[in-house]
Motif scaffolding. Structure first.
Motif, PDB file in Angstrom:
ATOM      1  N   ASN A 111      -1.955   8.681  47.582  1.00 49.87           N
ATOM      2  CA  ASN A 111      -1.498   9.068  46.239  1.00 49.87           C
ATOM      3  C   ASN A 111      -2.319   8.373  45.155  1.00 49.87           C
ATOM      4  OD1 ASN A 111      -0.057  10.230  44.187  1.00 49.87           O
ATOM      5  ND2 ASN A 111       1.861   9.132  44.590  1.00 49.87           N
ATOM      6  N   ASN A 112      -3.642   8.598  45.199  1.00 50.93           N
ATOM      7  CA  ASN A 112      -4.553   8.050  44.188  1.00 50.93           C
ATOM      8  C   ASN A 112      -4.415   6.538  44.037  1.00 50.93           C
ATOM      9  OD1 ASN A 112      -5.891  10.479  43.324  1.00 50.93           O
ATOM     10  ND2 ASN A 112      -3.959  11.067  42.366  1.00 50.93           N
ATOM     11  N   ASN A 113      -4.380   5.863  45.179  1.00 52.63           N
ATOM     12  CA  ASN A 113      -4.347   4.394  45.261  1.00 52.63           C
ATOM     13  C   ASN A 113      -2.992   3.784  44.919  1.00 52.63           C
ATOM     14  OD1 ASN A 113      -7.152   4.323  45.893  1.00 52.63           O
ATOM     15  ND2 ASN A 113      -7.641   4.475  43.717  1.00 52.63           N
ATOM     16  N   ALA A 114      -1.944   4.604  44.713  1.00 48.92           N
ATOM     17  CA  ALA A 114      -0.620   4.041  44.446  1.00 48.92           C
ATOM     18  C   ALA A 114      -0.091   3.303  45.668  1.00 48.92           C
ATOM     19  CB  ALA A 114       0.348   5.136  44.033  1.00 48.92           C
ATOM     20  N   PHE A 115      -0.392   3.843  46.856  1.00 46.62           N
ATOM     21  CA  PHE A 115      -0.138   3.111  48.100  1.00 46.62           C
ATOM     22  C   PHE A 115      -1.465   2.559  48.593  1.00 46.62           C
ATOM     23  CE2 PHE A 115      -0.798   3.256  52.668  1.00 46.62           C
ATOM     24  CZ  PHE A 115       0.126   2.308  53.095  1.00 46.62           C
ATOM     25  N   SER A 116      -1.490   1.276  48.948  1.00 45.22           N
ATOM     26  CA  SER A 116      -2.741   0.683  49.422  1.00 45.22           C
ATOM     27  C   SER A 116      -2.466  -0.498  50.338  1.00 45.22           C
ATOM     28  CB  SER A 116      -3.603   0.189  48.246  1.00 45.22           C
ATOM     29  OG  SER A 116      -4.001   1.251  47.417  1.00 45.22           O
ATOM     30  N   ILE A 117      -3.332  -0.655  51.333  1.00 49.80           N
ATOM     31  CA  ILE A 117      -3.447  -1.908  52.082  1.00 49.80           C
ATOM     32  C   ILE A 117      -4.864  -2.400  51.841  1.00 49.80           C
ATOM     33  CG2 ILE A 117      -3.298  -3.076  54.299  1.00 49.80           C
ATOM     34  CD1 ILE A 117      -1.397  -0.960  55.261  1.00 49.80           C
ATOM     35  N   VAL A 118      -4.971  -3.512  51.103  1.00 48.21           N
ATOM     36  CA  VAL A 118      -6.252  -3.984  50.591  1.00 48.21           C
ATOM     37  C   VAL A 118      -6.613  -5.325  51.238  1.00 48.21           C
ATOM     38  CG1 VAL A 118      -7.535  -4.679  48.527  1.00 48.21           C
ATOM     39  CG2 VAL A 118      -5.831  -2.847  48.391  1.00 48.21           C
TER      40      VAL A 118
ATOM     41  N   SER B  94       8.806   6.745  47.671  1.00 46.54           N
ATOM     42  CA  SER B  94       7.563   6.115  48.111  1.00 46.54           C
ATOM     43  C   SER B  94       6.353   6.893  47.611  1.00 46.54           C
ATOM     44  CB  SER B  94       7.519   6.053  49.636  1.00 46.54           C
ATOM     45  OG  SER B  94       6.251   5.641  50.095  1.00 46.54           O
ATOM     46  N   ASP B  95       5.272   6.185  47.344  1.00 46.55           N
ATOM     47  CA  ASP B  95       4.018   6.843  46.966  1.00 46.55           C
ATOM     48  C   ASP B  95       3.270   7.391  48.168  1.00 46.55           C
ATOM     49  OD1 ASP B  95       3.895   6.464  44.099  1.00 46.55           O
ATOM     50  OD2 ASP B  95       3.746   4.328  44.536  1.00 46.55           O
ATOM     51  N   LEU B  96       3.731   7.065  49.361  1.00 52.32           N
ATOM     52  CA  LEU B  96       3.067   7.520  50.575  1.00 52.32           C
ATOM     53  C   LEU B  96       3.840   8.691  51.171  1.00 52.32           C
ATOM     54  CD1 LEU B  96       0.846   7.137  52.673  1.00 52.32           C
ATOM     55  CD2 LEU B  96       2.311   5.473  53.823  1.00 52.32           C
ATOM     56  N   GLY B  97       3.145   9.801  51.397  1.00 50.87           N
ATOM     57  CA  GLY B  97       3.759  10.950  52.045  1.00 50.87           C
ATOM     58  C   GLY B  97       4.297  12.000  51.117  1.00 50.87           C
TER      59      GLY B  97
END
Length: 466
Positions: A63-70, A140-143
């Motif tokens: 979602n355009n970097n709204a969800f991230s593992i960095v 959630s921003d993922l999915g």
């Protein structure tokens, strides 16, 4: 980190056959095409092994970097979702071992600290430098329908992850703990379990990296095996990026942590490709992550096009740290703790003396190393031809590592592509050690009057033979 041979490594009943080797401009992409099962609950699970340290990288994003593992440049890890953030203070710098992350999202929880849960190698993480949790019942921003999902990069297609990934799964509609994805074996090591029976939800996926195709389908490297057919598009990968280095059978690589202070070599392609420095008198090429004290071990090293092989040396050392500290172009030839096969004259050196003379090697040649530590002998081959059936005698009671240096002067460099069983170069005639490995040439030789089969350097073989 350095891994030593040990018989304490335990096998479980579940084996992971493949991983995907991420490097340079490689990543996977897809777009969610339906409404999620439950927008307030989901779980992401990923097994990975790092290759490059000290750079900003992204394991995955949505979602355009709204969800991230960095992975930050200081080697800490940050987790983001729905305006929430968890930043672990721990530093993750081990390039020799696999790790497992589970990131569970459940915004229905009344206590905000329960809305994010992070498990690292099976253990719930409770210490964070920065915390910001989503509001209750936030989606959630993922999915979310119509949003992107990228693995190995962020939405901008930068911050490319360097390393290996296996068993990558997204469960839509459930917030699961680590025990849904792994278990501790008898020796306390966290291992994966079979997750094919999980309910993945409308937008869930399960990437096993079983295939080596480049299409966005069930034959591609990004194929989804959850039953949802949420197949990822492949960017930059080739068939050689499918690897057998996995979280149930960890393979040896070259070690970027054993480095000199200056004139450092460059590691890439999952730490299987090394390029020596073009300056200074020290042209250290690197040593392996695995050291062995017993057993018979086989490695191939291909001299790569575009480099100079006038005075290179490849072989073994039982003092890798001293090799890096000295950062000299003779640490594999003029020291008592190493044996090196020179490319130009074909001489094998030990402690400044020529032990024996073999063929020279250059661009395109594959050097074969047969390390017999049951009898403390070293054999060399070139392009399938054993250089001598009489082995070179090694010191007893030591732990040996694969090693390489560049003795070339001027601004020349040398590049080797190492094959510990999962090559980064194409193989024309696949050979195994009887169970593991994909080698160009046979791992069996007749040495000192006996037939000997040598093994690939991986954790499964170390458990049995190391």
């Amino acid at each position: 980190m350095i891994i030593l041979g040990t018989n304490s490594i335990k096998e479980t009943g579940f084996d992971v056959d493949n991983s995907l080797r991420f490097h340079s401009d490689t990543y996977l992409t897809n777009t969610f095409g339906s409404a999620p099962t439950l927008a307030t609950k989901n779980t992401m699970s990923v097994w990975f092994k790092r290759s490059t340290l000290g750079t900003l990288q992204q394991l995955m994003t949505g979602n355009n970097n709204a969800f991230s593992i960095v992975i930050n440049s200081n080697d800490t890890i940050a987790f983001y979702n729905s305006s929430g953030q968890l930043l672990s203070p721990k530093v993750y710098r081990d390039t020799s071992a696999w790790m497992h992350f589970v990131f569970a999202y459940d915004s229905t929880q009344g206590t905000d600290t329960n809305r994010f849960k992070v498990y690292i190698n099976g253990v719930l993480e409770t210490s964070f430098n920065n915390t910001a949790y989503p509001s209750q019942n936030a989606a959630s921003d993922l999915g979310a329908n119509g949003t992107d999902m990228k693995i190995g990069t962020r939405t901008n297609n930068d911050r490319i992850f360097e390393g290996y990934m296996a068993e990558t799964a997204f469960v839509d509609g459930q917030a699961l703990g680590a025990d849904s994805f792994g278990e501790f074996d008898d020796s306390g090591i966290w291992k994966p379990i079979d997750i094919s029976g999980l309910t993945f939800g409308n937008n869930g996926f399960y990437l096993e990296y079983k295939q080596f195709g480049t299409g966005t389908n069930s034959s591609g490297m990004g194929a989804d095996t959850s039953g949802n057919d949420f197949h990822f598009a492949v960017t930059g990968f080739t068939a050689t990026d499918q690897s057998t280095d996995t979280c149930t059978n960890n393979s040896c690589t070259m070690n970027p942590l054993n480095m000199p202070i200056s004139n450092q070599p460059t590691f890439s392609e999952g730490n299987l490709k090394t390029v020596t420095s073009s300056s200074g008198s020290g042209r250290f090429g690197g040593t392996s992550t695995f050291g062995v004290t017993q057993g018979k071990w086989y490695v191939e090293a291909k001299a790569t096009v575009g480099s100079t092989y006038s005075r290179n040396s490849i072989g073994v050392s039982y003092n890798p740290a001293e090799m890096a500290r000295n950062n000299s172009d003779n640490t594999l030839t003029d020291t008592s703790y190493a044996w090196g096969w020179d490319s130009s004259g074909g001489d094998v050196y030990h402690d400044s003396s020529v032990v024996v003379n073999y063929a020279t090697y250059t661009t395109g040649d594959i050097c074969q190393i047969f390390l017999d530590l049951d009898n403390h002998k070293l054999y060399y081959g070139k392009n399938g031809t054993l250089q001598s059936s009489t082995g070179i005698s090694l010191d007893t009671g030591e732990t040996y590592f694969i090693a390489q240096i560049d003795r070339t002067g001027g601004s020349d460099t040398s590049t080797f592509e190492f094959n510990f069983g999962s090559p980064i170069y194409a193989i024309s005639s696949s050979n195994t050690d009887g169970e593991y490995g994909n080698f160009e040439y046979s791992t069996t030789i007749t040495g000192d009057g006996a037939s000997k089969t040598f093994k690939a350097l991986n954790s499964a073989n170390l458990a049995e033979y190391g």
